[in-house]
Design an enzyme around this catalytic site. Structure first.
Site, PDB file in Angstrom:
ATOM      1  N   SER A 146       0.856  -1.185   0.000  1.00 38.98           N
ATOM      2  CA  SER A 146       0.000   0.000   0.000  1.00 38.98           C
ATOM      3  C   SER A 146       0.889   1.231   0.000  1.00 38.98           C
ATOM      4  O   SER A 146       2.044   1.169   0.450  1.00 38.98           O
ATOM      5  CB  SER A 146      -0.894   0.013   1.247  1.00 38.98           C
ATOM      6  OG  SER A 146      -1.508   1.268   1.439  1.00 38.98           O
ATOM      7  N   TYR A 159      -1.905  -0.850  10.403  1.00 37.84           N
ATOM      8  CA  TYR A 159      -2.033  -1.173   8.974  1.00 37.84           C
ATOM      9  C   TYR A 159      -0.797  -0.715   8.208  1.00 37.84           C
ATOM     10  O   TYR A 159      -0.225  -1.476   7.416  1.00 37.84           O
ATOM     11  CB  TYR A 159      -3.290  -0.506   8.410  1.00 37.84           C
ATOM     12  CG  TYR A 159      -3.447  -0.665   6.908  1.00 37.84           C
ATOM     13  CD1 TYR A 159      -3.924  -1.854   6.364  1.00 37.84           C
ATOM     14  CD2 TYR A 159      -3.128   0.378   6.045  1.00 37.84           C
ATOM     15  CE1 TYR A 159      -4.074  -1.996   4.989  1.00 37.84           C
ATOM     16  CE2 TYR A 159      -3.278   0.243   4.667  1.00 37.84           C
ATOM     17  CZ  TYR A 159      -3.745  -0.946   4.152  1.00 37.84           C
ATOM     18  OH  TYR A 159      -3.890  -1.086   2.787  1.00 37.84           O
TER      19      TYR A 159
END
Length: 264
Positions: A146, A159
């Site tokens: 990401s 995350y």
């Protein structure tokens, strides 16, 4: 004559493939000729997604798989082998997130995020690569990292940490698996129009008491250069390219797929 941009005769496994980004990736792989095994924990979404792809002329099958449970991983790999052939492409798309204030994050939250995004990804890849080693075949792994691995999401500390781990693990895997002919890369998407992203938008609206609405998020979270959210298949096309012979010299990289929003 070699077709350097074809995936004909290849068999791909896509985790988290029942919807959203995973389905977009599966579609892109299938459009280049790959057969695709969709793996997910949502069995009804799996069935719908596989049928949707088949109606588009893509050779697709589905298998329940929870990447945190090794037995279901093994079962999915075996089902792919029996139904489609020895899988030689793995896309580790399954992932989770939580939006939390840093002072609210506990051990269970860390275990949840790392269990899927890091440990589950590693286990899936380990078993996939072992299958290729036993079959004497090479292949490709593409991990979904990401842009959160490179920039900060203040309400998703765990995350971001998990995705930074994925990017680093991609380099380690590329080095370890190179002698087996297995190429490993990662992609780092930005704001992709998925149910998970829209859940984050809804949470933002709730956390801000409506000061930042879902409509505000839709307008501002997408890359300004693009003027909209990224579509799943647009990330999928980059993933599919990384699995073609044309991408053979790209190894161990974490490639931004966010329309230029991340500068490094």
């Amino acid at each position: 004559m070699n077709d350097y941009y074809s995936l004909k005769s290849r068999v791909a496994i896509v985790t988290g493939g029942g919807s959203g980004l995973g389905l977009g990736i599966a579609r892109a792989l299938g459009q280049l000729g790959a057969s695709v095994m969709l793996c997910d924990i949502n069995e009804s979404s799996l069935r719908r997604a596989a049928e949707e792809l088949r109606l588009e002329g893509i050779d697709a099958a589905a298998s329940y798989c929870d990447v945190t449970k090794p037995d279901t991983v093994r079962d999915s790999l075996e089902r792919a082998r029996q139904v489609l052939g020895v899988p030689d492409i793995l896309v580790n798309n399954a992932g989770v997130t939580l939006m939390q204030d840093i002072f609210e994050i506990g051990d269970k939250d860390w275990d949840f995020i790392l269990g899927v995004n890091v440990k589950g990804l590693f286990r899936m890849t380990q078993l996939f690569a072992d299958g290729l080693r036993r079959a004497g075949k090479g292949g490709n792994v593409v991990n979904l990292s990401s842009n959160g691995a490179k920039v900060t999401y203040d309400d998703q500390v765990h995350y971001c940490a998990s995705k930074a781990a994925v990017s680093n693990m991609t380099q380690c895997m590329a080095s370890n698996f190179a002698p087996l002919g297995i190429n490993v890369n990662a992609v780092c998407p930005g704001a992709v129009d998925t149910a998970m992203l829209r859940a984050c938008m809804a949470a933002t609206e709730q956390q801000t008491g409506g000061k930042v609405t879902v409509a505000d998020c839709e307008r501002t979270w997408g890359p300004p250069q693009l003027g909209r959210l990224i579509q799943p298949v647009e990330v999928g096309r980059v993933v599919a390219f990384l699995c073609t012979p044309a991408a053979a010299m790209i190894r161990g990289q974490s490639i931004n797929v966010d329309a230029g929003n991340t500068k490094f």
